[in-house]
Scaffold this motif. Structure first.
Motif, PDB file in Angstrom:
ATOM      1  N   GLU A  21      37.576  61.846  38.103  1.00  0.00           N
ATOM      2  CA  GLU A  21      36.621  60.733  38.077  1.00  0.00           C
ATOM      3  C   GLU A  21      37.271  59.549  38.782  1.00  0.00           C
ATOM      4  OE1 GLU A  21      33.103  59.160  37.520  1.00  0.00           O
ATOM      5  OE2 GLU A  21      33.475  60.996  36.429  1.00  0.00           O
ATOM      6  N   TYR A  22      36.454  58.585  39.185  1.00  0.00           N
ATOM      7  CA  TYR A  22      36.964  57.378  39.832  1.00  0.00           C
ATOM      8  C   TYR A  22      36.533  56.159  39.051  1.00  0.00           C
ATOM      9  CZ  TYR A  22      38.130  60.275  43.796  1.00  0.00           C
ATOM     10  OH  TYR A  22      38.672  61.240  44.596  1.00  0.00           O
ATOM     11  N   PHE A  23      37.495  55.286  38.746  1.00  0.00           N
ATOM     12  CA  PHE A  23      37.201  54.003  38.124  1.00  0.00           C
ATOM     13  C   PHE A  23      37.002  53.016  39.260  1.00  0.00           C
ATOM     14  CE2 PHE A  23      38.404  49.841  36.459  1.00  0.00           C
ATOM     15  CZ  PHE A  23      37.526  49.756  35.406  1.00  0.00           C
ATOM     16  N   LYS A  24      35.811  52.433  39.358  1.00  0.00           N
ATOM     17  CA  LYS A  24      35.458  51.525  40.448  1.00  0.00           C
ATOM     18  C   LYS A  24      35.403  50.106  39.899  1.00  0.00           C
ATOM     19  CE  LYS A  24      32.538  55.264  41.918  1.00  0.00           C
ATOM     20  NZ  LYS A  24      31.171  55.744  42.008  1.00  0.00           N
ATOM     21  N   SER A  25      36.027  49.167  40.601  1.00  0.00           N
ATOM     22  CA  SER A  25      36.026  47.791  40.102  1.00  0.00           C
ATOM     23  C   SER A  25      36.206  46.775  41.222  1.00  0.00           C
ATOM     24  CB  SER A  25      37.124  47.597  39.051  1.00  0.00           C
ATOM     25  OG  SER A  25      38.397  47.706  39.643  1.00  0.00           O
ATOM     26  N   ARG A  26      35.820  45.549  40.890  1.00  0.00           N
ATOM     27  CA  ARG A  26      36.045  44.405  41.773  1.00  0.00           C
ATOM     28  C   ARG A  26      36.206  43.190  40.861  1.00  0.00           C
ATOM     29  NH1 ARG A  26      32.446  42.127  46.855  1.00  0.00           N
ATOM     30  NH2 ARG A  26      34.120  40.826  47.672  1.00  0.00           N
ATOM     31  N   GLY A  27      37.352  42.550  40.923  1.00  0.00           N
ATOM     32  CA  GLY A  27      37.659  41.432  40.045  1.00  0.00           C
ATOM     33  C   GLY A  27      37.241  40.093  40.619  1.00  0.00           C
ATOM     34  N   VAL A  28      36.914  39.161  39.711  1.00  0.00           N
ATOM     35  CA  VAL A  28      36.480  37.823  40.105  1.00  0.00           C
ATOM     36  C   VAL A  28      37.091  36.810  39.132  1.00  0.00           C
ATOM     37  CG1 VAL A  28      34.484  36.313  40.462  1.00  0.00           C
ATOM     38  CG2 VAL A  28      34.270  38.746  40.906  1.00  0.00           C
ATOM     39  N   VAL A  29      37.644  35.724  39.672  1.00  0.00           N
ATOM     40  CA  VAL A  29      38.080  34.615  38.829  1.00  0.00           C
ATOM     41  C   VAL A  29      36.989  33.555  38.899  1.00  0.00           C
ATOM     42  CG1 VAL A  29      39.815  32.821  38.438  1.00  0.00           C
ATOM     43  CG2 VAL A  29      40.522  35.081  39.242  1.00  0.00           C
ATOM     44  N   LEU A  30      36.413  33.256  37.726  1.00  0.00           N
ATOM     45  CA  LEU A  30      35.347  32.259  37.621  1.00  0.00           C
ATOM     46  C   LEU A  30      35.905  30.996  36.999  1.00  0.00           C
ATOM     47  CD1 LEU A  30      32.730  34.670  36.049  1.00  0.00           C
ATOM     48  CD2 LEU A  30      32.809  33.944  38.435  1.00  0.00           C
ATOM     49  N   LYS A  31      35.368  29.839  37.393  1.00  0.00           N
ATOM     50  CA  LYS A  31      35.809  28.597  36.770  1.00  0.00           C
ATOM     51  C   LYS A  31      34.617  27.704  36.471  1.00  0.00           C
ATOM     52  CE  LYS A  31      36.876  25.553  40.620  1.00  0.00           C
ATOM     53  NZ  LYS A  31      37.906  24.728  41.216  1.00  0.00           N
ATOM     54  N   HIS A  32      34.773  26.953  35.394  1.00  0.00           N
ATOM     55  CA  HIS A  32      33.763  25.985  34.983  1.00  0.00           C
ATOM     56  C   HIS A  32      34.526  24.795  34.429  1.00  0.00           C
ATOM     57  CE1 HIS A  32      30.721  24.056  32.472  1.00  0.00           C
ATOM     58  NE2 HIS A  32      29.848  24.572  33.334  1.00  0.00           N
ATOM     59  N   GLY A  33      34.502  23.684  35.146  1.00  0.00           N
ATOM     60  CA  GLY A  33      35.332  22.548  34.747  1.00  0.00           C
ATOM     61  C   GLY A  33      36.788  22.946  34.823  1.00  0.00           C
ATOM     62  N   GLY A  34      37.523  22.742  33.743  1.00  0.00           N
ATOM     63  CA  GLY A  34      38.935  23.112  33.712  1.00  0.00           C
ATOM     64  C   GLY A  34      39.184  24.521  33.209  1.00  0.00           C
ATOM     65  N   ASP A  35      38.125  25.236  32.825  1.00  0.00           N
ATOM     66  CA  ASP A  35      38.279  26.587  32.284  1.00  0.00           C
ATOM     67  C   ASP A  35      38.204  27.628  33.392  1.00  0.00           C
ATOM     68  OD1 ASP A  35      38.368  25.577  29.681  1.00  0.00           O
ATOM     69  OD2 ASP A  35      36.188  25.679  29.482  1.00  0.00           O
ATOM     70  N   GLU A  36      39.039  28.653  33.279  1.00  0.00           N
ATOM     71  CA  GLU A  36      39.015  29.772  34.207  1.00  0.00           C
ATOM     72  C   GLU A  36      39.040  31.062  33.412  1.00  0.00           C
ATOM     73  OE1 GLU A  36      42.178  29.609  37.056  1.00  0.00           O
ATOM     74  OE2 GLU A  36      41.598  27.627  37.757  1.00  0.00           O
TER      75      GLU A  36
END
Length: 92
Positions: A21-36
């Protein structure tokens, strides 16, 4: 807002029944104000968006869900981890 977007990735693994099987992914860093927060698109959603161009510092609406897991580390300490799975990511 998107701070950072990772490349699409497929990692091969063996299922318990012996099939590949293949684990498929794409990561994203999101930010809102000072939070990430780091989140991942996985499976078919990641595959469909492997080439989607996401723009840094542009507003997006992210939908998804959190999963929590608990485990014992090598020293017997209880550890916790939260994971954000992104199921929809749309620009405003």
């Amino acid at each position: 807002m998107i701070k950072e977007v990772g490349a699409y990735s497929e990692r091969q693994y063996q299922r318990q029944d012996g099939t590949t099987e293949y684990f498929k992914s794409r990561g994203v860093v999101l930010k809102h104000g000072g939070d990430e927060v780091y989140g991942e698109m996985t499976g078919d959603y990641a595959s469909k968006n492997r080439d989607t161009q996401y723009y840094q510092n542009q507003p997006y609406v992210a939908k998804g869900y959190w999963k929590h897991r608990t485990w014992q580390d090598q020293n017997g300490q209880t550890r916790h981890e939260n994971t954000l799975y992104i199921t929809d990511l749309q620009s405003l």
